[in-house]
Each structure stands twice: as structure tokens, then as C-alpha cells.
Scaffold this motif. Structure first.
Motif, PDB file in Angstrom:
ATOM      1  N   ILE A   1       0.856  -1.210   0.000  1.00 53.08           N
ATOM      2  CA  ILE A   1       0.000   0.000   0.000  1.00 53.08           C
ATOM      3  C   ILE A   1       0.883   1.248   0.000  1.00 53.08           C
ATOM      4  O   ILE A   1       0.639   2.206  -0.725  1.00 53.08           O
TER       5      ILE A   1
ATOM      6  N   MET B   1       2.714   1.291  -3.575  1.00 55.76           N
ATOM      7  CA  MET B   1       1.887   1.402  -4.777  1.00 55.76           C
ATOM      8  C   MET B   1       0.860   2.543  -4.702  1.00 55.76           C
ATOM      9  O   MET B   1       0.311   2.960  -5.716  1.00 55.76           O
ATOM     10  N   ILE B   2       0.543   3.012  -3.492  1.00 59.43           N
ATOM     11  CA  ILE B   2      -0.539   4.005  -3.384  1.00 59.43           C
ATOM     12  C   ILE B   2      -0.069   5.308  -2.714  1.00 59.43           C
ATOM     13  O   ILE B   2      -0.180   6.381  -3.293  1.00 59.43           O
TER      14      ILE B   2
ATOM     15  N   MET C   1       1.111   8.812  -4.510  1.00 55.31           N
ATOM     16  CA  MET C   1       0.173   9.929  -4.279  1.00 55.31           C
ATOM     17  C   MET C   1       0.949  11.183  -3.865  1.00 55.31           C
ATOM     18  O   MET C   1       0.741  12.268  -4.417  1.00 55.31           O
TER      19      MET C   1
ATOM     20  N   THR D   1      -6.320   7.684   3.495  1.00 57.57           N
ATOM     21  CA  THR D   1      -6.472   6.762   2.370  1.00 57.57           C
ATOM     22  C   THR D   1      -7.444   5.668   2.784  1.00 57.57           C
ATOM     23  O   THR D   1      -7.153   4.879   3.688  1.00 57.57           O
TER      24      THR D   1
ATOM     25  N   LEU E   1      -9.311   2.311   1.884  1.00 58.69           N
ATOM     26  CA  LEU E   1      -9.029   1.189   0.980  1.00 58.69           C
ATOM     27  C   LEU E   1     -10.056   0.084   1.121  1.00 58.69           C
ATOM     28  O   LEU E   1     -10.645  -0.087   2.202  1.00 58.69           O
TER      29      LEU E   1
ATOM     30  N   LYS F   1      -7.437  -1.754  -3.041  1.00 57.93           N
ATOM     31  CA  LYS F   1      -7.909  -0.750  -4.012  1.00 57.93           C
ATOM     32  C   LYS F   1      -8.332   0.496  -3.244  1.00 57.93           C
ATOM     33  O   LYS F   1      -8.897   0.392  -2.155  1.00 57.93           O
ATOM     34  N   VAL F   2      -8.085   1.655  -3.865  1.00 59.73           N
ATOM     35  CA  VAL F   2      -8.447   2.920  -3.208  1.00 59.73           C
ATOM     36  C   VAL F   2      -9.935   3.189  -3.382  1.00 59.73           C
ATOM     37  O   VAL F   2     -10.456   3.119  -4.488  1.00 59.73           O
TER      38      VAL F   2
END
Ligand code: GLY
Length: 235
Positions: free
Chosen positions: A62, A65-66, A70, A87, A89, A97-98
Motif C-alpha cells: 500500500i 503502490m498508493i 500519491m 487513504t 481502501l 484498491k483505493v
């Protein structure tokens, strides 16, 4: 418009951000539906807990990748952000996934994260505004924190306000947070859907859960409703 239905478990990651630095806080899990077993309409949150041991294997992914992309993306777009990045998820069978980003703490996520934070919150916020977030190392209590929200029956639909609240011990139960309440004359009364947030810290999920549910048994107001299964996924 075609939308993808995301089936899985929710997880929230809050981060202190002061570009280019960011510090990720410990994860928490909110419970949005109003009734036990995740039934009924969604609310702002009926309870939360932290840590979320069965989903922690996803944390490094997380971040990589996120959250990292960001923060780098904001910089690239010349959007200078200092504050809290929320965030939200959905951890599906395949991957996290967001669902949403917010720029604030979560409610009730903050009520289980803040009690676990060992640092002085003001020092973190000052370091953030001074561009020194990299000088801070977050430290966390190993304890489990669980929060159960006491709501006015009917919420998130129509509900009554102005009901007297009894059984609170200000200064003793220091992890009971007031939300939809007001002082009317000399009485504390309900004034919202989510009325009180009852949190407690324990050595393990079972202990924290027992303590939280014992604590809230003392509190009364008309049509009080709460979920009885907060943190059951962690047990
Ligand atoms: N608990 C959900 C939120 O704060 O947005």
C-alpha cells in the motif's frame, strides 16, 4: 457509467504529509453499515479498531503502490500539501484498491489511532509545518484500541435529539469522546446521529473489546443504538 463493485474488507491508512516527507500511521478498520454483520445502510462509521493484524501483510505494498505515488504525484502537479492524508481502501481478494482520499483524520479511525500514538502530537504537527517531518520517528503502543459509537436510534435516517445522557464519568473515562452532544440548561443531551465514541486500550483484541463494551454499558439515553460486533474480524 459502469462502476466496479469492490468486495472485501475496509482498511484506513492515515499519513502525516509535509512534502516531500510523509509518515504513515498504523492501520485501522472502520465499520460503516449501521447493523451487526455489516447489514443496513452505510453511516459515517459505527466503530473502529487498530491494529488490523489479518490485513497487515498488505502494508508495504500500500505504501509503495498508493501512498508514495500519491505524495510524489502531488509534488509533480505542484500541489503543496501539509496535513493529514486519509487513504480509504478496500482489500479485495486480489489487491488493495483505493475507495477514497480525504485530507483529514478519519472518524472514528482517529479515536483508535490517537490513543496508540506515543509521540507528542503537537511536536509532529509543528515539525510538519516547519518542513521537518523527516526528524520525527513515530512510536506506537502495542496495545489494541477499539472504539464503539453510540448512536441515536434511527441514524443514518431520521432520529430524535434532546434526550438526556446519563452514566458518563468525565475525567475518569478519559477515552469517551463527545460528538453529537450539547449542554441544554444543566443537562448533557443528544444532539446528533453519532452521539458518543467509547474507546479503550487493551493488551489484545479480546481484552480491549470486553473493556469497551463494559464501559458503554454504564451510558444511557433514549433509543441508544450501537453495533455489538466491532473488531470481530480481528478475533
Ligand atoms: N470513517 C470514515 C471517514 O472518516 O471518512
Amino acid at each position: 457509467m459502469i462502476e466496479e463493485f469492490l468486495d472485501g474488507e475496509e482498511m484506513t491508512i492515515l499519513s502525516f504529509v509535509s512534502e516531500p516527507d510523509y509518515l504513515t500511521m498504523v492501520p485501522s478498520q472502520d465499520h460503516k453499515p449501521v447493523f451487526d454483520g455489516d447489514r443496513g445502510p452505510n453511516t459515517g462509521g459505527m466503530g473502529a479498531y487498530s491494529p488490523v493484524p489479518h490485513l497487515e501483510k498488505w502494508l508495504s505494498e500500500i505504501e509503495k503502490m498508493i501512498i508514495d505515488p500519491m505524495v510524489k504525484g502531488l509534488q509533480k502537479e505542484n500541489i503543496y500539501f501539509q496535513g493529514i492524508l486519509y487513504t480509504g481502501l478496500m482489500i479485495t481478494k486480489e489487491e488493495p484498491k483505493v475507495v477514497e482520499f480525504n485530507v483529514r483524520f478519519g472518524n472514528p479511525e482517529a479515536q483508535v489511532i490517537r490513543p496508540r500514538l506515543q509521540n507528542d502530537l503537537l511536536e509532529i504537527l509543528e515539525a510538519s509545518t516547519e518542513g521537518n517531518l523527516h526528524s520525527i520517528k513515530l512510536t506506537w503502543k502495542q496495545d489494541v484500541c477499539i472504539c464503539v459509537i453510540l448512536t441515536s436510534g434511527g441514524y443514518p435516517g431520521e432520529y430524535k435529539t434532546g434526550s438526556p445522557i446519563s452514566g458518563l464519568k468525565p475525567g475518569v473515562d478519559d477515552l469517551v469522546f463527545y460528538a453529537g452532544t450539547e449542554i441544554f440548561g444543566t443537562k448533557l443531551v443528544t444532539n446528533g446521529g453519532r452521539v458518543l465514541n467509547v474507546s479503550s486500550l487493551g493488551g489484545n483484541p479480546a481484552q480491549a473489546r470486553t473493556q469497551t463494551y463494559e464501559l458503554l454499558q454504564n451510558i444511557h439515553f433514549e433509543n441508544l443504538h450501537y453495533r455489538t460486533d466491532i473488531a470481530s474480524k480481528a478475533l
